[in-house]
Design an enzyme around this catalytic site. Sequence first.
Site, short mmCIF file in Angstrom:
data_model
loop_
_atom_site.label_atom_id
_atom_site.label_comp_id
_atom_site.label_asym_id
_atom_site.label_seq_id
_atom_site.Cartn_x
_atom_site.Cartn_y
_atom_site.Cartn_z
N HIS B 266 0.83 -1.21 0.00
CA HIS B 266 0.00 0.00 0.00
C HIS B 266 0.87 1.27 0.00
O HIS B 266 0.72 2.15 -0.87
CB HIS B 266 -0.91 -0.02 1.23
CG HIS B 266 -1.84 1.15 1.33
ND1 HIS B 266 -3.15 1.11 0.92
CD2 HIS B 266 -1.65 2.41 1.79
CE1 HIS B 266 -3.73 2.28 1.11
NE2 HIS B 266 -2.83 3.09 1.64
N GLU B 267 1.78 1.33 0.94
CA GLU B 267 2.62 2.54 1.03
C GLU B 267 3.55 2.66 -0.17
O GLU B 267 3.84 3.77 -0.63
CB GLU B 267 3.40 2.56 2.34
CG GLU B 267 2.55 2.50 3.61
CD GLU B 267 1.44 3.54 3.67
OE1 GLU B 267 1.61 4.62 3.06
OE2 GLU B 267 0.39 3.27 4.29
N HIS B 270 1.74 4.50 -2.88
CA HIS B 270 1.86 5.96 -2.70
C HIS B 270 3.23 6.45 -3.16
O HIS B 270 3.37 7.49 -3.80
CB HIS B 270 1.67 6.32 -1.22
CG HIS B 270 0.25 6.29 -0.74
ND1 HIS B 270 -0.73 7.08 -1.28
CD2 HIS B 270 -0.35 5.59 0.26
CE1 HIS B 270 -1.89 6.86 -0.64
NE2 HIS B 270 -1.68 5.95 0.30
N GLU B 296 -4.64 7.81 -3.25
CA GLU B 296 -5.14 6.54 -2.72
C GLU B 296 -5.38 5.54 -3.84
O GLU B 296 -5.25 4.32 -3.64
CB GLU B 296 -6.43 6.80 -1.93
CG GLU B 296 -6.85 5.66 -1.03
CD GLU B 296 -5.94 5.44 0.18
OE1 GLU B 296 -5.05 6.29 0.44
OE2 GLU B 296 -6.12 4.41 0.87
#
Lengths: 503, 503
Positions: B266-267, B270, B296
Amino acid sequence: MTTTETDTQWQHLTERWQELADFSGIGALLGWDQSTFLPAGAAGDRSRQQSLLAGLRHARATDAEYGKLLDAAARRSDLSPEQTRMVQVARQDFEKATRLPAEFVREFSGHVGQSYSAWTEARPANDFGRMVPYLEKTLDLSLQAASYFPEFADPMDYYIDESDEGMTAEQVGQVFSELREALVPLADAVIAAGAPRTDFLARGFDQGKQLAFGERVIRDYGYDFRRGRQDLTHHPFMTRLGGHDVRITTRVKENDPTEALYSTLHEAGHALYEQGVDEAFLGTPLGGGVSAGVHESQSRLWENLVGRSRAFWSAYFGDWRDTFPEQLADVTEEEMHRAVNTVSRSLIRTDSDELTYNLHVITRFELERDLLSGKLAVRDLADAWHAAYERNLGLRAPSDVDGALQDVHWYFGSIGGAFQGYTLGNVLSAQFYAAAEAANPGLEADIARKDFSRLHGWLRENVYRHGRRFTPTELTERATGQALTAAPYLKYLREKYSQLYGL
Amino acid sequence: MTTTETDTQWQHLTERWQELADFSGIGALLGWDQSTFLPAGAAGDRSRQQSLLAGLRHARATDAEYGKLLDAAARRSDLSPEQTRMVQVARQDFEKATRLPAEFVREFSGHVGQSYSAWTEARPANDFGRMVPYLEKTLDLSLQAASYFPEFADPMDYYIDESDEGMTAEQVGQVFSELREALVPLADAVIAAGAPRTDFLARGFDQGKQLAFGERVIRDYGYDFRRGRQDLTHHPFMTRLGGHDVRITTRVKENDPTEALYSTLHEAGHALYEQGVDEAFLGTPLGGGVSAGVHESQSRLWENLVGRSRAFWSAYFGDWRDTFPEQLADVTEEEMHRAVNTVSRSLIRTDSDELTYNLHVITRFELERDLLSGKLAVRDLADAWHAAYERNLGLRAPSDVDGALQDVHWYFGSIGGAFQGYTLGNVLSAQFYAAAEAANPGLEADIARKDFSRLHGWLRENVYRHGRRFTPTELTERATGQALTAAPYLKYLREKYSQLYGL
């Protein structure tokens, strides 16, 4: 001036000081992160951020309004002795930051960049001649910088005062001469006695276990991990990132566990000093160690006088062997103690041992002093280096690479005052330790059972908590009852090495 | 105005922008260090340093001279489209930073502190009534803040625009209604189909190996460790510390290896966005992700559409089982894929899965919109919460603790715009992925052989490199050929979960 006005002024001053301390803390974080965790590609970003912050701090540290606040405070008669000293130290810092003309600072810094860049090529090429004009200009500029501070008769005094406030070239020179006279024959005798066994140090020591061991020791010393931490860097250092944030770094070698251990103990010594400064001084001009020499005395005390002592290994050898049972299966406590106190002749300062390190420093100090006084010409420096090394260390470098071109300091603009703190630290470490022992008989037995509370307590009470409250000389006299003296250090070295090497 | 003058002005502007970016980078370092390595005792020092830096940045970001530079630049007709957008974005930021009166900002921030402090006591005491007056004042102040921006007819639009420039409450509301209508029955069907096997996830997975595995995957994705790194924190996040320094954090659980892996993916999503911004935009107002929703979308795309896909586990299951052979001895690739796609009803937003997470967000969005429009009174919020949860998730919290008191956001001053980006991101993740797939047929086969170059390349070309060059709406239309639409996301969810659960 009314009391309300003066109180408001004092409030402004303390806010300024806290702000300057916070700027320094942020700058220290930028530097710490650069050495520990910064991704390789981000070097350019970081250097720009550091310039931005340094510029902001410099502007706040030198602005006229701050100067007026300091002048007004200096005229007050209602300040406490601590407050008076705060103002005095702040004014010294202000003077040092403002008296050099900006134009001169720019010229010096531009020259230093060129000199450094030339040195990176001249050293591998063994071309001292190429550096002569650079070094001549550095010397000229250094003399000019000192001339802005006419209160120092001797330029060397100005540079010594920069890092060791109040000390003079004459005072340091005398102590160093005395040391040299004693250390040269002592080193000769130790080396003649033969080297101890060190083969087992190369047996492959797990890095994580090495680090954990060192951290256990400094926790015993009194290093507070709630207000600090240890990480890995290429060059170990200690840094203050905030009033309650004093971090250290170390480095680990699989085939020499003494590297990590003694780097950790050394930096922890610096950190114990910074962590011990009185809470009330944090965020003021007094909130840090007082001088290069006193600082180094604490790193050396915890590294050498404690960490390389017989009592230390009596306390820790069991744990040490439990941590590395295979590597140390055939090693005795005494052999370990002897291995960490090996003495040998070396051409390289940074590779040298407790005893001969001082001779490297004294050699540089004397050459610097002669350069600044005009007694030695830059063009004769390389030959003077070789002669001094033969005299002091009995060695002659095969070229200037490990001779006059060895250290970056002179080629990076720093002639005078760059080295003496290391040996002043060694001298003071023994002077403070002797005073601590006189006040706490049986310290050695404490160490042998890992109890550092009396030693740490004495140092905190007599050295650490004062921060910059007293000059190094005042602090030394208050703590030890006398001015800087080589006697305790020479006594310590003679006793230790006579015993170790059966002299 | 002469060309020279305008060029000098442009030079000043770009220097300002670089300086503001550097301030942000230093601030990000202070925050990153606080979450990763700051010693416990140094919290007070750090918060003072952060205030100092934020104050300096704010002063530079809002000073009148900067405003004049921006106004002058806005009047120029000789700027490139990129330069014009830079000035536009910078002026928007300037307006947002300057239009609220300082007195109002102080009042709001003082109130928020009190409200937060009361919430920390009211939540454990299940005392929503106590929070009503705080929340009423927060709502009043929120409406007042929005009133300084009369160009937004609806206060909710102002708050949405803050994080998702150009989007409106009506547009988001329509997409969310459509989602809700589809997701409620889909979640019902999936849950009725029965939960997959997950017992093996609790078998004790070595933390270091978990971290190393995740780092290997994101290296395959294209995360550049030369311009970033991963560390551990309590709450995972991504942060930009400089143009070439985009770091991520994760957290590890020994008895749930999906926690670390999917936090990392997830990170990293980003971070791939931030690392992909055009070099020429770094240090300008365009040098970062354009909105909460688009940001997101990238974390969700790499976490869910790629990381929870059949193709992903087809690529990585072998490595995964080699890394944890004992724990996964009796587990098949398909069981692993099903285990990371478990769907269940939960009262807690942060514990929920890919599918039902949106229903938590939509519920909050609708309640916020009704509060800001006056349709819902604060005193009725707790009941409205329960009714909405029954309607959307088929669950009723036993008290307000996990009801209207659940999230800190409203009690920390943020009503409107705090949540919608998460679900906008989910919607956009599928819209971007579908467009990438249309342009690169066979993407799934790429993933199955760990080849992310076409997907990453398409995203870099069509999304990442543009930074804030286009509004989110422009960017979405340019990249996908249409405005925000729920269709691709619903198609993705229906296909995936039908297949997984045999619906």
